[in-house]
Design a protein around this motif. Sequence first.
Motif, PDB file in Angstrom:
ATOM      1  N   GLU A 474       0.833  -1.207   0.000  1.00  0.00           N
ATOM      2  CA  GLU A 474       0.000   0.000   0.000  1.00  0.00           C
ATOM      3  C   GLU A 474       0.866   1.255   0.000  1.00  0.00           C
ATOM      4  O   GLU A 474       0.525   2.256  -0.634  1.00  0.00           O
ATOM      5  CB  GLU A 474      -0.924  -0.023   1.209  1.00  0.00           C
ATOM      6  N   ARG A 475       1.989   1.202   0.725  1.00  0.00           N
ATOM      7  CA  ARG A 475       2.882   2.358   0.728  1.00  0.00           C
ATOM      8  C   ARG A 475       3.427   2.637  -0.664  1.00  0.00           C
ATOM      9  O   ARG A 475       3.483   3.793  -1.106  1.00  0.00           O
ATOM     10  CB  ARG A 475       4.028   2.105   1.707  1.00  0.00           C
ATOM     11  N   LEU A 476       3.836   1.601  -1.362  1.00  0.00           N
ATOM     12  CA  LEU A 476       4.353   1.778  -2.721  1.00  0.00           C
ATOM     13  C   LEU A 476       3.259   2.236  -3.669  1.00  0.00           C
ATOM     14  O   LEU A 476       3.461   3.137  -4.491  1.00  0.00           O
ATOM     15  CB  LEU A 476       4.959   0.462  -3.214  1.00  0.00           C
ATOM     16  N   ALA A 477       2.071   1.632  -3.554  1.00  0.00           N
ATOM     17  CA  ALA A 477       0.990   1.963  -4.481  1.00  0.00           C
ATOM     18  C   ALA A 477       0.462   3.374  -4.264  1.00  0.00           C
ATOM     19  O   ALA A 477       0.054   4.042  -5.221  1.00  0.00           O
ATOM     20  CB  ALA A 477      -0.151   0.950  -4.335  1.00  0.00           C
ATOM     21  N   SER A 478       0.477   3.845  -3.018  1.00  0.00           N
ATOM     22  CA  SER A 478      -0.071   5.173  -2.727  1.00  0.00           C
ATOM     23  C   SER A 478       0.926   6.295  -2.962  1.00  0.00           C
ATOM     24  O   SER A 478       0.538   7.460  -2.985  1.00  0.00           O
ATOM     25  CB  SER A 478      -0.567   5.219  -1.274  1.00  0.00           C
ATOM     26  N   SER A 479       2.211   5.958  -3.113  1.00  0.00           N
ATOM     27  CA  SER A 479       3.220   6.981  -3.374  1.00  0.00           C
ATOM     28  C   SER A 479       3.390   7.167  -4.882  1.00  0.00           C
ATOM     29  O   SER A 479       2.765   6.487  -5.693  1.00  0.00           O
ATOM     30  CB  SER A 479       4.556   6.571  -2.734  1.00  0.00           C
ATOM     31  N   CYS A 483       4.660   1.795 -11.400  1.00  0.00           N
ATOM     32  CA  CYS A 483       4.106   0.453 -11.588  1.00  0.00           C
ATOM     33  C   CYS A 483       3.263   0.394 -12.863  1.00  0.00           C
ATOM     34  O   CYS A 483       2.564   1.350 -13.211  1.00  0.00           O
ATOM     35  CB  CYS A 483       3.257   0.052 -10.389  1.00  0.00           C
ATOM     36  N   VAL A 484       3.330  -0.738 -13.535  1.00  0.00           N
ATOM     37  CA  VAL A 484       2.503  -0.974 -14.714  1.00  0.00           C
ATOM     38  C   VAL A 484       1.216  -1.645 -14.238  1.00  0.00           C
ATOM     39  O   VAL A 484       1.229  -2.791 -13.776  1.00  0.00           O
ATOM     40  CB  VAL A 484       3.239  -1.860 -15.738  1.00  0.00           C
ATOM     41  N   VAL A 485       0.111  -0.927 -14.338  1.00  0.00           N
ATOM     42  CA  VAL A 485      -1.153  -1.416 -13.789  1.00  0.00           C
ATOM     43  C   VAL A 485      -1.582  -2.700 -14.469  1.00  0.00           C
ATOM     44  O   VAL A 485      -2.087  -3.627 -13.825  1.00  0.00           O
ATOM     45  CB  VAL A 485      -2.234  -0.324 -13.923  1.00  0.00           C
ATOM     46  N   GLU A 486      -1.372  -2.802 -15.778  1.00  0.00           N
ATOM     47  CA  GLU A 486      -1.815  -3.986 -16.507  1.00  0.00           C
ATOM     48  C   GLU A 486      -1.143  -5.258 -15.993  1.00  0.00           C
ATOM     49  O   GLU A 486      -1.727  -6.347 -16.066  1.00  0.00           O
ATOM     50  CB  GLU A 486      -1.537  -3.827 -18.006  1.00  0.00           C
ATOM     51  N   GLU A 487       0.095  -5.134 -15.487  1.00  0.00           N
ATOM     52  CA  GLU A 487       0.817  -6.296 -14.978  1.00  0.00           C
ATOM     53  C   GLU A 487       0.372  -6.702 -13.583  1.00  0.00           C
ATOM     54  O   GLU A 487       0.647  -7.825 -13.146  1.00  0.00           O
ATOM     55  CB  GLU A 487       2.325  -6.007 -14.961  1.00  0.00           C
ATOM     56  N   LEU A 488      -0.298  -5.789 -12.881  1.00  0.00           N
ATOM     57  CA  LEU A 488      -0.609  -6.043 -11.476  1.00  0.00           C
ATOM     58  C   LEU A 488      -2.088  -6.221 -11.190  1.00  0.00           C
ATOM     59  O   LEU A 488      -2.449  -6.705 -10.111  1.00  0.00           O
ATOM     60  CB  LEU A 488      -0.072  -4.878 -10.618  1.00  0.00           C
ATOM     61  N   LEU A 501      -4.729  -2.301  -4.847  1.00  0.00           N
ATOM     62  CA  LEU A 501      -5.178  -2.004  -6.212  1.00  0.00           C
ATOM     63  C   LEU A 501      -5.869  -0.653  -6.269  1.00  0.00           C
ATOM     64  O   LEU A 501      -5.693   0.111  -7.235  1.00  0.00           O
ATOM     65  CB  LEU A 501      -6.102  -3.120  -6.695  1.00  0.00           C
ATOM     66  N   ALA A 502      -6.659  -0.337  -5.236  1.00  0.00           N
ATOM     67  CA  ALA A 502      -7.325   0.964  -5.216  1.00  0.00           C
ATOM     68  C   ALA A 502      -6.309   2.098  -5.115  1.00  0.00           C
ATOM     69  O   ALA A 502      -6.419   3.116  -5.814  1.00  0.00           O
ATOM     70  CB  ALA A 502      -8.298   1.029  -4.034  1.00  0.00           C
ATOM     71  N   PHE A 503      -5.311   1.931  -4.252  1.00  0.00           N
ATOM     72  CA  PHE A 503      -4.255   2.956  -4.154  1.00  0.00           C
ATOM     73  C   PHE A 503      -3.517   3.099  -5.482  1.00  0.00           C
ATOM     74  O   PHE A 503      -3.154   4.214  -5.888  1.00  0.00           O
ATOM     75  CB  PHE A 503      -3.272   2.577  -3.051  1.00  0.00           C
ATOM     76  N   LYS A 513     -12.144   3.793 -11.187  1.00  0.00           N
ATOM     77  CA  LYS A 513     -11.905   2.437 -10.725  1.00  0.00           C
ATOM     78  C   LYS A 513     -11.529   2.411  -9.248  1.00  0.00           C
ATOM     79  O   LYS A 513     -11.931   1.509  -8.509  1.00  0.00           O
ATOM     80  CB  LYS A 513     -10.815   1.789 -11.561  1.00  0.00           C
ATOM     81  N   ALA A 514     -10.752   3.379  -8.829  1.00  0.00           N
ATOM     82  CA  ALA A 514     -10.325   3.405  -7.430  1.00  0.00           C
ATOM     83  C   ALA A 514     -11.517   3.595  -6.496  1.00  0.00           C
ATOM     84  O   ALA A 514     -11.665   2.873  -5.494  1.00  0.00           O
ATOM     85  CB  ALA A 514      -9.302   4.519  -7.222  1.00  0.00           C
TER      86      ALA A 514
END
Length: 914
Positions: A474-479, A483-488, A501-503, A513-514
């Motif tokens: 969550e820390r990485l996603a919210s900062s 990141c490539v969203v399609e890969e995750l 995923l929301a972050f 989507k979030a």
Amino acid sequence: MAKAEPRSRIVIGPLAQFDLYNHSRSSVRSLAIFRESDSRAVFYVGTQSGTVLSLTTEINNAATSAPDATTELEFSKNASFLKKLSLLKSVSASNSPVDSILVLGEVGKLLLLSDGSLFMVDSALTQPPKRLSFSKGISLVTRRMRSNESDSSKFLGTVNSYSEQSSTGQRLMQRLGGGSRANGLRTKEPELHSGENYVFAIVIGKKLMLVELVFGHGASRSDRDINGVTGSLVILKEIQCVDGIMTMALPFGGEGIGPCIVASEEEGDGEFVAVATATKVICYKKLPFEEQIKDLLRKKNYNEAISLVEELEAEGEISKDFLSFVHAQVGFLLLFDLHFEEAVDHFLLSETMQPSEVFPFIMRDPNRWSLLVPRNRYWGLHPPPAPLEDVVDNGLMTIQRASFLRKAGVETIVDNAFFLNPPNRADLLESAIKNISRYLEACREKNLMQLVREGVDTLLMYLYRALNRADDMERLASSTNWCVVEELERILEGSGHLRTLAFLYASKGMSSKAVAIWRILARNYSSGLWKEPALENCLHNNEAKVISGKEVAAAEASKILEESSDQDLILQHLGWIADISQVLAVEVLTSDRREIQLSPDAVITAIDPHKVDILQRYLQWLIEEQDCNDTQLHTLYALSLAKSTIEAFEPENPDSGNLEVKNLATTTNSIFQTPVRERLQIFLQSSDLYDPEEVLDLIEGSELWLEKAILYRRLGQETLVLQILALKLEDSEAAEQYCAEIGRADAYMQLLEMYLDPQDGKDPMFTAAVRLLHNHGEALDPLQVLEKLSPDMPLQLASETLLRMLRARVHHHRQGQIVHSLSRAVDIDARLSRLEERSRHVQINDESLCDSCHARLGTKLFAMYPDDTVVCYKCYRRQETKCCYYMPRLLKQKQKQRQRNCYFIPYPNLFIKF
């Protein structure tokens, strides 16, 4: 990693060998090496029988690595693994042993010492040697000395006196003309090498001679060789030694081998060393530092390898990039040895290693970053990159195989710690993932190209997910991330990490989507992925946890909507956020972080009619913070506040007639800190844009008398306002203040009438009437007051007030008389002063000038001002027309000073001179 202490390492390795026994029955007596080119070296061997042989080997095709590390030059009796030295040529010098061979590379000659004489032969050994015409009985000849060798220790290293003290050699060189700087001696050094001439030290008996080998015209004819190049020895210095001169015989090799001879290059960089026993010659070549490092790495001596590289880097022999290269190489070797923490430590020390080099350990090929991975960069000392699971499995298999080999008595290079404490696969894999994650986290701080950044952040998310490190995800996603969203998307949704995923959606600007995910999480609050740990520790009821989960989801969704300008998206999700928290809903509507504000009409329409607090807070924000001047919104806000006030402040028991309001505890969930009635009163008094009649129609039948007074005041109904303040609210102070705002004396009289005759069957309010007379009696007419007083009013209640009022009237009358008399006195005093000024006399002669135009007055009319300024009549008229008098600055200052202390007489005296 601590720097290892320097240890022994391979510096030279065997290159080739030559067995003299296969070509001659004689033994080796002397050796010399000559480097013809970068790819070719020639070895000259002098034998006991007087023969000179030339051997060679090709450098580029020779094996240069040694099988084992060693500190000494050791030879093996079984050296079949070495390449053979090739025999080029041989020539016989004499029947005596060849004691010394000196290579004169510049002229392609060899200088031989045999049977006490010196011989010269061409370096290719194509012609028989020629004896030089010099004295016989030579027992020793040194290496040649170059003129740039300033220290004579080169000479002393070969020749030494064994019977004198250490200073004898220095005195010896002084006598020869050399200089020593070691002990502070500074003598002129002779020219030891000039052109193609060479200087040698020769020992004959007890004599030490410094001789020069001269080529060209200076050589005698008897010394002319077959090639037409003449050379002869010329004695430069000669001294008598005390106890004789001996050579130094260097002990080398083990017992039973016999005497050994060692020779190195006299010229070049000393890359070759030749060692000879009686019948065998072995050539050694200095190993390049790359080969030394490789050898240490093959033996897993990683600390020694790093120590060697650091030493070379400190000495300037290698670049810093090469040090980074070795750190990366050691890191990969440690990685495949399952030492993941140490491997990453070396990766972090490498400044040239690219983060993409670890991508294959995380995601299998092919993937979108496969082309970014460098290929064939290293020395092939480790297997190709593979996923961490495969690395761990292969490493465990290697450990198991090594265990079987050790039991069979075969030595292995696997770490002993793994044998003593066999590792667990799960622990190894966890350690690998943690440390690779540590490396990628450090790489995020570097300046990388976009594709590499995408790979670093995306694969870092993969690793976090593998360890279920939800907080880090969550820390990485919210900062700010790449990141490539399609890969995750698929893996995060499949593993239930919807918060991450929301972050991630929010950080990439995918607000729709979030927010949709947060809405799902708010609905399905039973999952533990979004519970607040702090609340779980302090709250013990499940209901509180459920509410907390909903609030967290609503709070995260509101953060996204506060920055969004998509009105449809905001209004779509406003309802469920408001159901959870009205405060969050208001923050969404009143956010100032969005670029385009929402349409007030659309927002008001979308707000649930039951969410009155949200509507009122939004209208308050529009009016007070956004300076909205729309009369409809002002009226809507006033009506909403009035309706809420009526609902909240109805009497608890309508039959009792009690005006007490409901307890404020019924409105504890309100988003406002002040009661609604107070907010209504403040708004009715501060705003001028609402319609007071509409509000009056709404509260007409209520008990909101103060609000009615405010509205009637807006409409100018003064009598109704006074009736409400004085009779309904019985607020005498407010009524008197309102009369003061009206500013007319009849207002106080009207208020007094209301107190004395309240109507509607109420008793007269004598106390309020007396208060009014006491505070504002001087503004009332006593006769009218007496007429209005009721006969029923107690005399003792009003007598003192009436007496004070009458006394005040008399006082005001007498005060007016005094002021009138003072005014008359001032007027009389002014008239008297003016008369005195007009009666003044002034003397003018023929030389007098006008103070304005400076013309002679003569017999002209003139005028004099109170400040004694004299002007002609023309100037006087001109200044009188302009209503100002011209005076010099000094006179003006005097006049101003006098005006401060006396009355100003505006008109001057007029004089006529005859």
